[in-house]
Design a protein around this motif. Structure first.
Motif, short mmCIF file in Angstrom:
data_model
loop_
_atom_site.label_atom_id
_atom_site.label_comp_id
_atom_site.label_asym_id
_atom_site.label_seq_id
_atom_site.Cartn_x
_atom_site.Cartn_y
_atom_site.Cartn_z
N THR A 61 9.19 2.40 2.29
CA THR A 61 10.43 1.60 2.18
C THR A 61 11.26 1.67 3.47
N GLN B 202 4.30 -3.98 4.30
CA GLN B 202 4.02 -3.93 2.87
C GLN B 202 4.19 -5.30 2.21
N LYS B 203 5.22 -6.02 2.63
CA LYS B 203 5.42 -7.36 2.07
C LYS B 203 4.30 -8.31 2.47
N ILE C 20 1.19 -7.56 3.23
CA ILE C 20 -0.05 -7.22 2.52
C ILE C 20 -0.01 -7.74 1.09
N LYS C 21 1.12 -7.53 0.44
CA LYS C 21 1.25 -7.98 -0.96
C LYS C 21 1.20 -9.49 -1.08
N ALA C 22 1.54 -10.19 -0.01
CA ALA C 22 1.55 -11.67 -0.05
C ALA C 22 0.16 -12.26 0.16
N THR D 263 -0.72 -11.19 9.68
CA THR D 263 -0.55 -9.88 9.05
C THR D 263 -1.17 -8.78 9.90
N SER E 206 -0.73 1.47 6.15
CA SER E 206 -0.60 0.03 5.94
C SER E 206 -1.81 -0.72 6.50
N GLN F 109 -4.50 -0.29 4.00
CA GLN F 109 -4.27 -1.16 2.85
C GLN F 109 -4.69 -2.60 3.16
N HIS G 57 -7.62 -4.36 1.20
CA HIS G 57 -7.28 -5.49 0.35
C HIS G 57 -8.51 -6.38 0.13
N GLN H 181 -11.70 -3.58 -1.26
CA GLN H 181 -11.47 -3.06 -2.62
C GLN H 181 -12.34 -1.82 -2.89
#
Length: 300
Positions: free
Chosen positions: A15, A23-24, A26-28, A61, A137, A140, A144, A147
């Protein structure tokens, strides 16, 4: 040592203001099912029917998370040309280990390049340790697509002996010279191994038969946190003092520009900037140029 409390505290690192964008991003990323992964010199991900907007998003990214120290990786036509050509070290070590059905740890795993390569050996479990939110990160991001079931811990070498279980094989590549107490670190690794367990380690070395080490005054090869650079015999003695009974030298190798060099994926200095421009056999500080020794130490 309460590792769960440490884990909880370090998850907060994700955070931090400089880490949140990673982090944002990767999540997107969309989920991709129709892909193929090859674990050769490049960890290569080929996604079928990838749209141009998705490819742009993937590249943006990846570039967001510079610098990429370990690799290389490739996603379709995007080549992440890391500073270190890590396949050189991995291919050197691969003939010397057997990971099938074993519990394996990689201490200082960076973005997980070696862990991804190790998947082909079918270990029972793969665990990476590295207290870096940036490298986590990057891991990750690559995972992604892959997996995998790799466990990435935001922990350091000092936590290995207190981990929930012991390891059959521990890798510790390029970490020892960053520790002010190298014997204490080796003891921690020793305690983290099962009986009969193996430690595969590399570190800077200096030539000579004496049981001595170089102690840089301030920096070594422009790196501030290098404490001790031993001869091979000194390194062996450190291992014996830590409890290891067998130490095998696998290889020694001078670091050259084909292995470590500046690329557009780091935007910082690299090996050529760390050496004396008039004598590449020396660092800019006048010490012997970086040379590594690779060993295997056994806990009998």
């Amino acid at each position: 040592m309460d590792l769960n409390s440490i884990r909880e505290e370090r998850r907060k690192w994700l955070t931090w203001k400089n880490i949140v964008p990673y982090q944002k991003a990767i999540k997107a990323l969309p989920a991709y099912d129709n892909l193929e992964v090859k674990f050769g010199d490049r960890v290569e991900i080929q996604i079928a029917d990838l749209s141009e907007p998705d490819m742009v998003q993937i590249e943006q990214t990846a570039r967001l998370m510079l610098p990429w120290r370990k690799g290389p990786f490739q996603i379709n036509d995007l080549f992440i040309d890391s500073e270190w050509q890590s396949q050189i070290k991995y291919n050197l070590l691969e003939p010397h280990f057997d990971l099938k059905d074993k519990i394996v740890g990689d201490i200082g795993c960076n973005n997980g390049y070696y862990l991804f390569r190790m998947l082909t050996h079918k270990p029972k479990k793969l665990i990476g340790f590295d207290p870096s939110a940036i490298y986590y990160s990057q891991f990750q991001f690559i995972d992604h697509f892959i997996q995998s079931e790799i466990v990435y811990e935001l922990l350091g070498v000092e936590h290995v002996e207190f981990y929930e279980h012991k390891f059959d094989v521990l890798f510790c590549l390029g970490v020892l010279y960053h520790r002010a107490d190298p014997v204490g670190m080796l003891k921690s690794l020793f305690k983290g191994l099962n009986k009969g367990g193996e430690l595969i380690l590399d570190t800077f070395m200096i030539d000579g038969e004496e049981e001595i080490c170089l102690t840089p005054k301030e920096r070594y090869s422009k790196i501030p946190n290098i404490y001790f650079v031993p001869t091979i015999n000194a390194l062996k003695n450190w291992c014996y003092r830590a409890g290891f009974e067998m130490v095998e030298v696998l290889e020694t190798m001078v670091t050259e520009s084909n292995e470590q060099r500046k690329t557009e994926w780091i935007e910082t200095q690299s090996l050529e900037d760390f050496l004396d421009p008039n004598d590449p056999g020396k660092t800019v500080e006048g010490y012997p140029a970086p040379k590594r020794v690779y060993i295997k130490a056994i806990k009998s």
